[in-house]
Design a protein around this motif. Structure first.
Motif, PDB file in Angstrom:
ATOM      1  N   GLN A  50      14.452 -14.687  33.306  1.00 28.93           N
ATOM      2  CA  GLN A  50      15.265 -15.819  34.500  1.00 28.93           C
ATOM      3  C   GLN A  50      14.824 -16.939  33.822  1.00 28.93           C
ATOM      4  O   GLN A  50      15.806 -17.826  33.891  1.00 28.93           O
ATOM      5  CB  GLN A  50      14.550 -15.404  35.775  1.00 28.93           C
ATOM      6  CG  GLN A  50      14.854 -14.112  36.478  1.00 28.93           C
ATOM      7  CD  GLN A  50      13.977 -13.019  36.300  1.00 28.93           C
ATOM      8  OE1 GLN A  50      13.163 -13.007  35.180  1.00 28.93           O
ATOM      9  NE2 GLN A  50      13.923 -11.882  37.064  1.00 28.93           N
ATOM     10  N   SER A 144      19.992  -7.574  44.215  1.00 34.27           N
ATOM     11  CA  SER A 144      18.762  -7.091  43.394  1.00 34.27           C
ATOM     12  C   SER A 144      18.525  -5.558  43.224  1.00 34.27           C
ATOM     13  O   SER A 144      17.623  -5.251  42.539  1.00 34.27           O
ATOM     14  CB  SER A 144      17.429  -7.970  43.791  1.00 34.27           C
ATOM     15  OG  SER A 144      16.836  -7.467  45.032  1.00 34.27           O
ATOM     16  N   SER A 163      13.876  -9.028  38.437  1.00 37.07           N
ATOM     17  CA  SER A 163      14.739  -9.409  39.192  1.00 37.07           C
ATOM     18  C   SER A 163      13.757 -10.569  40.410  1.00 37.07           C
ATOM     19  O   SER A 163      13.122 -10.093  40.943  1.00 37.07           O
ATOM     20  CB  SER A 163      15.515  -8.539  40.147  1.00 37.07           C
ATOM     21  OG  SER A 163      16.337  -7.921  39.256  1.00 37.07           O
ATOM     22  N   ASP A 164      14.430 -11.677  40.644  1.00 35.95           N
ATOM     23  CA  ASP A 164      14.122 -12.568  41.663  1.00 35.95           C
ATOM     24  C   ASP A 164      14.137 -11.974  42.946  1.00 35.95           C
ATOM     25  O   ASP A 164      15.060 -11.303  43.199  1.00 35.95           O
ATOM     26  CB  ASP A 164      14.798 -13.737  41.417  1.00 35.95           C
ATOM     27  CG  ASP A 164      14.494 -14.667  40.432  1.00 35.95           C
ATOM     28  OD1 ASP A 164      13.545 -14.495  39.697  1.00 35.95           O
ATOM     29  OD2 ASP A 164      15.149 -15.803  40.106  1.00 35.95           O
ATOM     30  N   GLY A 178      19.146 -16.702  43.078  1.00 40.80           N
ATOM     31  CA  GLY A 178      17.965 -16.185  42.296  1.00 40.80           C
ATOM     32  C   GLY A 178      18.704 -15.595  41.198  1.00 40.80           C
ATOM     33  O   GLY A 178      20.234 -15.391  40.935  1.00 40.80           O
TER      34      GLY A 178
END
Length: 224
Positions: A50, A144, A163-164, A178
């Protein structure tokens, strides 16, 4: 009776103050060692997928190059970045209960083959997409947990670890954004993938049994 001078009017008090000021200026500099500088450099050299996406180019043209001097943290391990391509994306959808879902960036990364700790399978590609969601009512939405299908015939479920944690329940009027990450078994060249198809679900609570609009499956494709 002669009144004593207050302590802050005596000469020795100001000598002490002057010495204290000098010590305060010198001691912190003495504490800055080369090892501390190295630790900062090492930390900044280990961004997550990310973080790599956040720092990538957003020019209209994709960026693809050998980046063997860079590494990323993914699947709880550090991986060398062999090549990467960043694409600006202009996809949005406000068709479901006024909720605005946008994707504005996609990042494809090639790394040396690694084994996932969760499923034991081997991967050599990572795809990261940036989402922004503005809810027009209380909703639950799950990019997500989404599925990715690539133009070269690969299918993957989003990696929950990397994943956020930005989606799920989103209240009316709230905007959340995100990154969602997927692992790919193959990644010969990041630029060889031409399209990304994404599918994920959303819903809202209702007592109306006839409300057919209470759930939504997003299914869209972006061209790279």
């Amino acid at each position: 009776m002669k009144q004593k001078k207050k302590f802050y009017k005596r000469w020795w008090f100001w000598v002490i103050v002057a010495v204290a000021v000098v010590l305060m200026a010198v001691i912190p500099q003495m504490g800055n060692s080369d090892s501390g500088s190295s630790a900062t450099t090492a930390s900044s050299a280990k961004p997550s997928a990310q973080k790599v996406a956040k720092g990538s180019s957003t020019k209209k043209e994709s960026k693809s190059s050998s980046t063997s001097d860079k590494t990323i943290d993914f699947d709880n391990a550090k991986h060398k970045v062999l090549a990467s391509a960043t694409y600006p994306v202009q996809w949005s959808d406000a068709s479901w209960v006024g909720t605005q879902v946008k994707v504005d960036k996609a990042l494809l990364i090639k790394v040396p083959p690694f084994k996932d700790d969760g499923d034991g399978k081997t991967y050599q590609g990572i795809v990261v997409m940036h989402f922004s969601i503005t809810a027009a009512r209380d909703i639950s939405i799950y990019p997500s947990q989404g599925t990715l299908i690539t133009s070269d015939g690969q299918q993957a479920t989003a990696d929950s670890f990397d994943s956020d944690n930005f989606d799920g329940d989103i209240a009316k009027g709230v905007t959340k954004d995100g990154y969602v990450a997927w692992e790919l078994p193959r990644m010969d060249d990041p630029k060889s993938i031409k399209t990304l198809r994404v599918k994920f679900d959303a819903n809202y609570d209702t007592d109306d049994m006839d409300d057919d609009n209470s759930s939504k499956t997003y299914d869209f494709t972006v061209n790279l």
